[in-house]
Design a protein around this motif. Structure first.
Motif, PDB file in Angstrom:
ATOM      1  N   VAL A   1      -9.944  52.069  20.241  1.00 63.66           N
ATOM      2  CA  VAL A   1     -10.555  52.593  21.459  1.00 63.66           C
ATOM      3  C   VAL A   1     -11.563  53.675  21.088  1.00 63.66           C
ATOM      4  CG1 VAL A   1     -10.133  53.672  23.701  1.00 63.66           C
ATOM      5  CG2 VAL A   1      -8.399  52.156  22.699  1.00 63.66           C
ATOM      6  N   PRO A   2     -12.818  53.584  21.564  1.00 57.88           N
ATOM      7  CA  PRO A   2     -13.807  54.623  21.263  1.00 57.88           C
ATOM      8  C   PRO A   2     -13.381  55.977  21.838  1.00 57.88           C
ATOM      9  CG  PRO A   2     -14.856  52.652  22.145  1.00 57.88           C
ATOM     10  CD  PRO A   2     -13.386  52.485  22.362  1.00 57.88           C
ATOM     11  N   LEU A   3     -13.883  57.041  21.247  1.00 53.00           N
ATOM     12  CA  LEU A   3     -13.590  58.385  21.731  1.00 53.00           C
ATOM     13  C   LEU A   3     -14.561  58.778  22.834  1.00 53.00           C
ATOM     14  CD1 LEU A   3     -12.993  60.340  18.389  1.00 53.00           C
ATOM     15  CD2 LEU A   3     -11.394  58.939  19.703  1.00 53.00           C
ATOM     16  N   GLU A   4     -14.082  59.580  23.764  1.00 50.40           N
ATOM     17  CA  GLU A   4     -14.941  60.111  24.819  1.00 50.40           C
ATOM     18  C   GLU A   4     -15.945  61.106  24.240  1.00 50.40           C
ATOM     19  OE1 GLU A   4     -16.456  60.544  28.597  1.00 50.40           O
ATOM     20  OE2 GLU A   4     -14.847  59.176  28.008  1.00 50.40           O
ATOM     21  N   GLU A   5     -15.533  61.841  23.210  1.00 51.65           N
ATOM     22  CA  GLU A   5     -16.423  62.831  22.604  1.00 51.65           C
ATOM     23  C   GLU A   5     -17.613  62.132  21.946  1.00 51.65           C
ATOM     24  OE1 GLU A   5     -16.161  65.992  22.945  1.00 51.65           O
ATOM     25  OE2 GLU A   5     -14.228  65.930  23.976  1.00 51.65           O
ATOM     26  N   PRO A   6     -18.836  62.584  22.230  1.00 55.92           N
ATOM     27  CA  PRO A   6     -20.022  61.914  21.676  1.00 55.92           C
ATOM     28  C   PRO A   6     -20.092  62.015  20.163  1.00 55.92           C
ATOM     29  CG  PRO A   6     -20.629  64.004  22.693  1.00 55.92           C
ATOM     30  CD  PRO A   6     -19.192  63.769  23.034  1.00 55.92           C
ATOM     31  N   GLY A   7     -20.634  60.989  19.545  1.00 55.23           N
ATOM     32  CA  GLY A   7     -20.799  60.961  18.097  1.00 55.23           C
ATOM     33  C   GLY A   7     -22.251  61.178  17.716  1.00 55.23           C
ATOM     34  N   PRO A   8     -22.610  60.943  16.452  1.00 54.82           N
ATOM     35  CA  PRO A   8     -21.701  60.484  15.391  1.00 54.82           C
ATOM     36  C   PRO A   8     -20.714  61.573  14.975  1.00 54.82           C
ATOM     37  CG  PRO A   8     -23.852  60.996  14.472  1.00 54.82           C
ATOM     38  CD  PRO A   8     -23.991  61.111  15.958  1.00 54.82           C
ATOM     39  N   HIS A   9     -19.516  61.130  14.544  1.00 52.21           N
ATOM     40  CA  HIS A   9     -18.460  62.068  14.216  1.00 52.21           C
ATOM     41  C   HIS A   9     -18.432  62.433  12.732  1.00 52.21           C
ATOM     42  CE1 HIS A   9     -16.674  59.998  17.917  1.00 52.21           C
ATOM     43  NE2 HIS A   9     -17.160  61.145  18.298  1.00 52.21           N
ATOM     44  N   ARG A  10     -19.086  61.621  11.897  1.00 52.04           N
ATOM     45  CA  ARG A  10     -19.223  61.998  10.496  1.00 52.04           C
ATOM     46  C   ARG A  10     -20.392  61.236   9.895  1.00 52.04           C
ATOM     47  NH1 ARG A  10     -14.629  59.484   6.367  1.00 52.04           N
ATOM     48  NH2 ARG A  10     -15.264  57.316   6.520  1.00 52.04           N
ATOM     49  N   GLU A  11     -20.894  61.739   8.773  1.00 53.38           N
ATOM     50  CA  GLU A  11     -21.980  61.094   8.031  1.00 53.38           C
ATOM     51  C   GLU A  11     -21.503  60.813   6.613  1.00 53.38           C
ATOM     52  OE1 GLU A  11     -26.096  62.640   8.354  1.00 53.38           O
ATOM     53  OE2 GLU A  11     -25.186  64.230   9.551  1.00 53.38           O
ATOM     54  N   LEU A  12     -21.876  59.650   6.099  1.00 54.75           N
ATOM     55  CA  LEU A  12     -21.615  59.349   4.700  1.00 54.75           C
ATOM     56  C   LEU A  12     -22.853  59.746   3.903  1.00 54.75           C
ATOM     57  CD1 LEU A  12     -19.863  55.864   4.858  1.00 54.75           C
ATOM     58  CD2 LEU A  12     -19.024  58.129   5.500  1.00 54.75           C
ATOM     59  N   ALA A  13     -22.622  60.382   2.768  1.00 57.11           N
ATOM     60  CA  ALA A  13     -23.749  60.926   2.010  1.00 57.11           C
ATOM     61  C   ALA A  13     -23.442  60.957   0.522  1.00 57.11           C
ATOM     62  CB  ALA A  13     -24.085  62.330   2.497  1.00 57.11           C
ATOM     63  N   PHE A  14     -24.502  60.900  -0.269  1.00 56.06           N
ATOM     64  CA  PHE A  14     -24.417  61.169  -1.705  1.00 56.06           C
ATOM     65  C   PHE A  14     -24.579  62.673  -1.908  1.00 56.06           C
ATOM     66  CE2 PHE A  14     -25.575  56.705  -2.037  1.00 56.06           C
ATOM     67  CZ  PHE A  14     -24.875  56.283  -3.165  1.00 56.06           C
ATOM     68  N   ALA A  15     -23.784  63.223  -2.804  1.00 58.06           N
ATOM     69  CA  ALA A  15     -23.955  64.617  -3.226  1.00 58.06           C
ATOM     70  C   ALA A  15     -24.303  64.618  -4.710  1.00 58.06           C
ATOM     71  CB  ALA A  15     -22.673  65.417  -2.992  1.00 58.06           C
ATOM     72  N   VAL A  16     -25.305  65.422  -5.080  1.00 55.63           N
ATOM     73  CA  VAL A  16     -25.732  65.538  -6.483  1.00 55.63           C
ATOM     74  C   VAL A  16     -26.045  66.993  -6.788  1.00 55.63           C
ATOM     75  CG1 VAL A  16     -26.707  63.201  -6.545  1.00 55.63           C
ATOM     76  CG2 VAL A  16     -28.176  65.133  -5.962  1.00 55.63           C
ATOM     77  N   ARG A  17     -26.119  67.314  -8.073  1.00 52.81           N
ATOM     78  CA  ARG A  17     -26.537  68.656  -8.473  1.00 52.81           C
ATOM     79  C   ARG A  17     -28.030  68.826  -8.213  1.00 52.81           C
ATOM     80  NH1 ARG A  17     -23.480  66.557 -12.383  1.00 52.81           N
ATOM     81  NH2 ARG A  17     -25.289  66.079 -13.677  1.00 52.81           N
TER      82      ARG A  17
END
Length: 296
Positions: A257-273
């Motif tokens: 079930v989708p959430l009532e709270e608007p998204g996006p709720h997270r982001e996928l990302a690369f982390a580098v030095r």
């Protein structure tokens, strides 16, 4: 003169706190490693390690030496990777970290295409929680890490490639299973099960639903694959990211079930030095990932 080899050996002993294990890690004999470190300590004029038959300890001055040795080693590795970066993209070894709430669901979608498009790529994948992966990244044990934002990545660069929402997962017999959306108030009365502390998905779920003050059930489970069967058995409910919805779609006992709270709720990302010389490789991977996931 102090050599890079000596520093490499010293860092190996720091990691293992064991001369024999460090020697095996460095592919040299224990006597060769011990001799090199004894010569290093002689050149410095003080001990880096305290050792006896039972344990190895780092001395206070030794800690300062090892901190600087780590910086030097990282700079040398980055110089080598700078030269490698001039070659064909993704044709050199890449050590990639990924968190458990991304790896099992993302990698099967992208690895076949990576192998086909970049057949010379030597990829090593390490799965762990975000804090540990970022620690390894900062000290040069990883080239890059795939994590979920928001997360404190001070001192690192992040490159987002996917945004997604979280979904509330419940048993199909639940009276709220037919709801179009689930509200924060609804979840306050649900038996919400989340992963153990340390998993950023738990923090993202609580933040997205504004449930920071909710007394939830934390499990020592390290993966959604453990929680989902409990939900199917009617033991409670949970929250999963969109990328992991395949866990739910394969079961008639579960509903997302989708959430009532608007998204996006997270982001996928690369982390580098910040000084990582292989940014072109990361950019190539991002293009491939977006192609397989769908750009957003």
């Amino acid at each position: 003169m102090i050599s890079l080899k000596q520093l490499h050996y010293a860092l190996a002993v720091e990691r293992t706190l064991h001369f024999k294990n460090a020697a095996e890690e460095c592919h040299v004999s224990q006597s060769a490693l011990s001799t090199a470190l004894s010569e290093l300590e002689k050149q410095l004029g003080f001990q880096i390690f305290e050792r006896d038959n039972r344990k190895v300890l780092v001395t206070p001055l030794g800690r300062q030496v090892l901190d600087r040795a780590r910086e030097i080693s990282l700079q040398v590795e980055d110089l080598q990777k700078l030269a490698e970066a001039q070659k064909e993209p993704l044709s050199t070894p890449l050590t990639l970290g990924v968190i458990p709430t991304i790896g099992p669901y993302l990698l099967p979608k992208v690895l076949p295409a990576m192998q086909k498009q970049y057949p010379r790529l030597e990829l090593e994948v390490i799965e762990d929680q975000t804090a540990e992966l970022l620690s390894q990244l900062r000290r040069g044990a990883l080239d890059a890490a795939i994590i979920a934002l928001p997360y404190d990545c001070e001192g690192l660069l992040t490159f987002s490639f996917w945004q997604e929402d979280l979904f509330w997962i419940t048993n199909s017999r639940d009276e709220l299973a037919t709801a179009e959306r689930i509200t924060t108030e609804d979840m306050r009365h649900a038996h919400l099960m989340l992963l153990k502390d340390g998993h950023c998905l738990t923090d993202h779920a609580l933040a997205a639903c504004k449930l920071e003050d909710l007394s939830t059930n934390r499990f020592n489970a390290t993966s959604l694959n453990t929680l989902i069967p409990l939900v199917a058995a009617g033991m409670g409910t949970t929250l999963v990211p969109e990328i992991a919805l395949g866990l739910v779609e394969s079961s008639k006992k579960l509903v997302a079930v989708p959430l009532e709270e608007p998204g996006p709720h997270r982001e996928l990302a690369f982390a580098v030095r910040p000084n990582y010389p292989g940014v072109a490789n990361i950019e190539a991977l991002i293009r491939l990932f977006k192609d397989k996931l769908g750009a957003r």
